[in-house]
Design an enzyme around this catalytic site. Structure first.
Site, PDB file in Angstrom:
ATOM      1  N   ASN A  33      30.902  43.429  31.012  1.00  0.00           N
ATOM      2  CA  ASN A  33      31.135  44.526  32.129  1.00  0.00           C
ATOM      3  C   ASN A  33      32.522  45.261  31.769  1.00  0.00           C
ATOM      4  OD1 ASN A  33      32.833  43.107  33.237  1.00  0.00           O
ATOM      5  ND2 ASN A  33      32.524  43.335  35.127  1.00  0.00           N
ATOM      6  N   THR A  36      37.727  42.768  31.869  1.00  0.00           N
ATOM      7  CA  THR A  36      39.100  42.237  30.880  1.00  0.00           C
ATOM      8  C   THR A  36      38.866  42.463  29.332  1.00  0.00           C
ATOM      9  OG1 THR A  36      38.190  39.841  31.306  1.00  0.00           O
ATOM     10  CG2 THR A  36      40.178  40.974  32.554  1.00  0.00           C
ATOM     11  N   GLY A  37      37.502  42.764  29.163  1.00  0.00           N
ATOM     12  CA  GLY A  37      37.008  42.842  27.728  1.00  0.00           C
ATOM     13  C   GLY A  37      37.500  44.146  27.112  1.00  0.00           C
ATOM     14  N   ASP A  57      26.959  43.625  34.332  1.00  0.00           N
ATOM     15  CA  ASP A  57      27.565  42.622  35.378  1.00  0.00           C
ATOM     16  C   ASP A  57      26.715  41.498  35.271  1.00  0.00           C
ATOM     17  OD1 ASP A  57      28.707  41.320  37.342  1.00  0.00           O
ATOM     18  OD2 ASP A  57      29.913  43.279  37.871  1.00  0.00           O
ATOM     19  N   VAL A  58      27.270  40.292  35.128  1.00  0.00           N
ATOM     20  CA  VAL A  58      26.332  39.164  35.250  1.00  0.00           C
ATOM     21  C   VAL A  58      26.079  38.787  36.687  1.00  0.00           C
ATOM     22  CG1 VAL A  58      26.920  38.200  33.037  1.00  0.00           C
ATOM     23  CG2 VAL A  58      28.329  37.502  35.186  1.00  0.00           C
ATOM     24  N   LYS A  91      32.006  35.514  42.760  1.00  0.00           N
ATOM     25  CA  LYS A  91      30.760  36.196  42.719  1.00  0.00           C
ATOM     26  C   LYS A  91      30.514  36.079  40.877  1.00  0.00           C
ATOM     27  CE  LYS A  91      30.092  39.303  46.186  1.00  0.00           C
ATOM     28  NZ  LYS A  91      29.921  40.620  46.649  1.00  0.00           N
ATOM     29  N   THR A  92      31.238  36.468  40.116  1.00  0.00           N
ATOM     30  CA  THR A  92      30.971  36.156  38.787  1.00  0.00           C
ATOM     31  C   THR A  92      30.464  35.042  38.171  1.00  0.00           C
ATOM     32  OG1 THR A  92      32.382  38.250  38.092  1.00  0.00           O
ATOM     33  CG2 THR A  92      32.223  36.672  36.590  1.00  0.00           C
ATOM     34  N   TYR A 145      38.891  31.113  41.138  1.00  0.00           N
ATOM     35  CA  TYR A 145      38.663  30.754  39.708  1.00  0.00           C
ATOM     36  C   TYR A 145      38.227  29.025  39.645  1.00  0.00           C
ATOM     37  CZ  TYR A 145      39.358  30.290  34.762  1.00  0.00           C
ATOM     38  OH  TYR A 145      39.219  30.111  33.316  1.00  0.00           O
ATOM     39  N   ARG A 186      48.786  36.077  30.498  1.00  0.00           N
ATOM     40  CA  ARG A 186      48.670  34.756  30.248  1.00  0.00           C
ATOM     41  C   ARG A 186      49.847  34.430  29.135  1.00  0.00           C
ATOM     42  NH1 ARG A 186      42.521  33.196  29.013  1.00  0.00           N
ATOM     43  NH2 ARG A 186      42.523  35.510  28.517  1.00  0.00           N
TER      44      ARG A 186
HETATM   45  P1  NAD Z   1      38.517  37.078  28.762  1.00  0.00           P
HETATM   46  O1  NAD Z   1      39.116  37.818  30.282  1.00  0.00           O
HETATM   47  O2  NAD Z   1      39.235  37.963  27.662  1.00  0.00           O
HETATM   48  O3  NAD Z   1      37.203  37.173  28.660  1.00  0.00           O
HETATM   49  C1  NAD Z   1      36.222  37.302  29.739  1.00  0.00           C
HETATM   50  C2  NAD Z   1      35.208  38.385  29.326  1.00  0.00           C
HETATM   51  O4  NAD Z   1      34.098  38.520  30.547  1.00  0.00           O
HETATM   52  C3  NAD Z   1      35.761  39.686  29.348  1.00  0.00           C
HETATM   53  O5  NAD Z   1      35.225  40.623  28.133  1.00  0.00           O
HETATM   54  C4  NAD Z   1      35.230  40.347  30.590  1.00  0.00           C
HETATM   55  O6  NAD Z   1      35.436  41.908  30.651  1.00  0.00           O
HETATM   56  C5  NAD Z   1      33.949  39.659  30.889  1.00  0.00           C
HETATM   57  N1  NAD Z   1      33.526  39.772  32.199  1.00  0.00           N
HETATM   58  C6  NAD Z   1      34.165  39.282  33.554  1.00  0.00           C
HETATM   59  N2  NAD Z   1      33.450  39.520  34.618  1.00  0.00           N
HETATM   60  C7  NAD Z   1      32.412  39.905  34.318  1.00  0.00           C
HETATM   61  C8  NAD Z   1      31.133  40.334  34.946  1.00  0.00           C
HETATM   62  N3  NAD Z   1      31.075  40.042  36.252  1.00  0.00           N
HETATM   63  N4  NAD Z   1      30.027  40.619  34.337  1.00  0.00           N
HETATM   64  C9  NAD Z   1      29.972  40.689  32.784  1.00  0.00           C
HETATM   65  N5  NAD Z   1      31.201  40.312  32.034  1.00  0.00           N
HETATM   66  C10 NAD Z   1      32.237  39.970  32.881  1.00  0.00           C
HETATM   67  O7  NAD Z   1      39.123  35.737  28.777  1.00  0.00           O
HETATM   68  P2  NAD Z   1      38.673  34.548  27.977  1.00  0.00           P
HETATM   69  O8  NAD Z   1      40.072  33.789  27.722  1.00  0.00           O
HETATM   70  O9  NAD Z   1      38.143  35.034  26.598  1.00  0.00           O
HETATM   71  O10 NAD Z   1      37.840  33.472  28.512  1.00  0.00           O
HETATM   72  C11 NAD Z   1      36.428  33.639  28.149  1.00  0.00           C
HETATM   73  C12 NAD Z   1      35.765  32.282  28.960  1.00  0.00           C
HETATM   74  O11 NAD Z   1      36.397  31.261  28.679  1.00  0.00           O
HETATM   75  C13 NAD Z   1      36.036  32.517  30.635  1.00  0.00           C
HETATM   76  O12 NAD Z   1      34.759  32.006  31.269  1.00  0.00           O
HETATM   77  C14 NAD Z   1      37.083  31.599  30.954  1.00  0.00           C
HETATM   78  O13 NAD Z   1      36.964  31.222  32.161  1.00  0.00           O
HETATM   79  C15 NAD Z   1      36.870  30.484  30.037  1.00  0.00           C
HETATM   80  N6  NAD Z   1      38.049  29.708  29.578  1.00  0.00           N
HETATM   81  C16 NAD Z   1      39.012  30.365  28.633  1.00  0.00           C
HETATM   82  C17 NAD Z   1      40.504  29.874  28.433  1.00  0.00           C
HETATM   83  C18 NAD Z   1      41.672  30.471  27.884  1.00  0.00           C
HETATM   84  O14 NAD Z   1      42.610  29.530  27.842  1.00  0.00           O
HETATM   85  N7  NAD Z   1      41.159  31.489  27.250  1.00  0.00           N
HETATM   86  C19 NAD Z   1      40.554  28.415  29.216  1.00  0.00           C
HETATM   87  C20 NAD Z   1      39.508  27.905  29.971  1.00  0.00           C
HETATM   88  C21 NAD Z   1      38.414  28.437  30.248  1.00  0.00           C
HETATM   89  N1  UDP Z   2      54.050  31.401  32.594  1.00  0.00           N
HETATM   90  C1  UDP Z   2      55.247  31.742  32.751  1.00  0.00           C
HETATM   91  N2  UDP Z   2      55.488  33.116  32.211  1.00  0.00           N
HETATM   92  C2  UDP Z   2      54.623  34.021  32.127  1.00  0.00           C
HETATM   93  C3  UDP Z   2      53.034  33.637  32.115  1.00  0.00           C
HETATM   94  C4  UDP Z   2      52.846  32.296  32.681  1.00  0.00           C
HETATM   95  O1  UDP Z   2      55.972  30.796  32.663  1.00  0.00           O
HETATM   96  O2  UDP Z   2      55.010  35.250  31.802  1.00  0.00           O
HETATM   97  C5  UDP Z   2      53.633  30.113  33.108  1.00  0.00           C
HETATM   98  C6  UDP Z   2      52.733  29.830  34.294  1.00  0.00           C
HETATM   99  O3  UDP Z   2      53.417  29.726  35.402  1.00  0.00           O
HETATM  100  C7  UDP Z   2      51.978  28.630  33.827  1.00  0.00           C
HETATM  101  C8  UDP Z   2      51.962  28.455  32.367  1.00  0.00           C
HETATM  102  O4  UDP Z   2      53.078  29.463  31.968  1.00  0.00           O
HETATM  103  O5  UDP Z   2      52.743  27.455  34.249  1.00  0.00           O
HETATM  104  C9  UDP Z   2      50.609  28.771  31.817  1.00  0.00           C
HETATM  105  O6  UDP Z   2      50.247  30.032  32.382  1.00  0.00           O
HETATM  106  P1  UDP Z   2      48.908  30.955  31.968  1.00  0.00           P
HETATM  107  O7  UDP Z   2      48.780  31.945  33.018  1.00  0.00           O
HETATM  108  O8  UDP Z   2      49.066  31.053  30.608  1.00  0.00           O
HETATM  109  O9  UDP Z   2      47.839  29.733  32.062  1.00  0.00           O
HETATM  110  P2  UDP Z   2      47.527  28.636  33.289  1.00  0.00           P
HETATM  111  O10 UDP Z   2      48.414  28.628  34.328  1.00  0.00           O
HETATM  112  O11 UDP Z   2      45.894  29.265  33.880  1.00  0.00           O
HETATM  113  O12 UDP Z   2      47.315  27.397  32.554  1.00  0.00           O
END
Ligand code: NAD
Ligand code: UDP
Length: 314
Positions: A33, A36-37, A57-58, A91-92, A145, A186
């Site tokens: 959707n 964040t993509g 939207d899923v 919900k997502t 989350y 992040r």
């Molecule tokens: P991202 O936000 O870049 O990607 C998420 C994608 O899902 C986006 O393209 C967004 O538009 C889409 N999306 C969100 N809500 C939606 C909905 N209701 N319907 C359809 N699409 C929807 O984040 P990412 O880092 O690429 O993460 C992808 C997946 O991996 C997520 O499920 C996340 O929880 C999981 N994950 C990522 C990390 C990481 O460090 N990047 C760590 C743990 C888990």
């Molecule tokens: N963090 C930080 N500065 C930033 C963004 C994140 O110090 O600008 C810290 C955050 O508080 C956390 C760690 O970096 O302790 C990782 O954060 P992120 O949001 O990347 O992932 P998550 O907390 O979900 O592991």
């Protein structure tokens, strides 16, 4: 050639996964959707006849025939984005899982859930093993989350037990790399963008909290290997790089690599921010013959180059 659906396929990880699957000659439906993509993430696939983008939207059911595999990634993953509309995030995760599992049931597709290290919460067992049930606050700002993802794991297990759906669960630890958006929020993308702009690097809390950072290419390899394991192996399995760093160490590395003039500034620590995180990857090594190959400095060099080249940072 397989027919594969990737929900969240226009996101950071999803777009790398779609690219990998297309390169292997599969037909890919990317369901997203665009919350964040970004269309820019899948621009290079747009004209490929094997690739189909569906703006969906899923939270709502999606119907198609003839699917072999589903990767369920749809969900905002950065704290600022998943807390922006917390109810939508739950919900997502939950309705999205139900809808994708329903689709797997109808098409008899194998389905993989992108779960997260956040299901361990603020862990008291360190490093985290898959058998650890976690230490999660059910009522805090991160709960939408964490608990959404925990409930999705429950749904996957129940559809497996009740309906014999072929499932796979991976728990992804902090992953970074190209195609992260500059405003992703992040830590790695924040620090790299701040360093390249010579603006203040925002350390939340003291910076003593730790994370273990995995480069996206390693993750994609692990995800595909997991999908291809025998049906009996369902996980959950941790996918992450066990090399653990404090947030201060990360900031220092980024400054050093970019030659930045940025200064560190200290901001309040977000609520329930986990103090430590490191994956135990014994299971992934044993079952997937997988371990990360890209260490932090190498990965940071790649993402620095990416932001320099593609994200127009002056
Ligand atoms: P991202 O936000 O870049 O990607 C998420 C994608 O899902 C986006 O393209 C967004 O538009 C889409 N999306 C969100 N809500 C939606 C909905 N209701 N319907 C359809 N699409 C929807 O984040 P990412 O880092 O690429 O993460 C992808 C997946 O991996 C997520 O499920 C996340 O929880 C999981 N994950 C990522 C990390 C990481 O460090 N990047 C760590 C743990 C888990
Ligand atoms: N963090 C930080 N500065 C930033 C963004 C994140 O110090 O600008 C810290 C955050 O508080 C956390 C760690 O970096 O302790 C990782 O954060 P992120 O949001 O990347 O992932 P998550 O907390 O979900 O592991």
């Amino acid at each position: 050639m397989k027919n594969i659906l990737v929900s969240g396929g226009a996101g950071f990880i999803g777009s790398h996964l779609c690219t990998r699957l297309i390169n292997e000659g599969h037909h890919v439906i990317c369901l997203d959707n665009l919350f964040t993509g970004a269309e820019a993430n899948i621009e290079h696939l747009k004209d490929n006849p094997l690739f189909e983008f569906v703006n969906h939207d899923v939270e709502f059911p999606y119907h198609t025939e003839d699917l072999d595999e589903i990767y369920n990634l749809a969900c905002p993953a950065s704290p600022i984005h998943y807390q922006y509309d917390a109810i939508k995030t739950i919900k997502t995760s939950v309705l999205g899982a139900i809808n994708m599992l329903g689709l797997a049931k109808k098409t008899n597709a194998k389905i993989l859930q992108a779960s997260t290290s956040e299901i361990y919460g603020d862990p008291v067992v360190h490093p985290q093993v898959e058998s650890y049930w976690g230490n999660v606050n059910p009522i805090g700002p991160r709960s939408c989350y964490d608990e959404g993802k925990r409930c999705a794991e429950t749904l996957f297990m129940d559809y497996h037990r009740q309906n014999n759906i072929r499932i796979k669960i991976i728990r992804i630890f902090n992953t970074y790399g190209s195609r992260m958006l500059p405003n992703d929020g992040r830590v790695v993308s924040n620090f790299v963008v701040q360093a390249l702009k010579n603006s203040d690097i925002t350390i939340y809390g003291t910076g003593d909290q730790t994370r273990s950072f995995q480069y996206v290419d390693d993750l994609i390899e692990g995800m595909v290997r997991m999908m291809n394991t025998e049906d009996e192996f369902i996980g959950p399995v941790n996918l992450g790089n066990p090399n653990e760093f404090s947030i201060l160490e990360l900031a220092e590395k980024v400054i050093q690599l970019t030659g930045s003039k940025s200064k560190l500034v200290f901001k309040p620590l977000p609520h329930d921010d986990p103090k430590q995180r490191q994956p135990d990857i014994t299971l992934a090594k044993e079952k997937l013959n997988w371990q990360p190959t890209i260490e932090l400095e190498d990965g940071l060099r790649r993402i620095v180059e990416y932001f320099r080249e593609y994200r127009y940072i002056d």
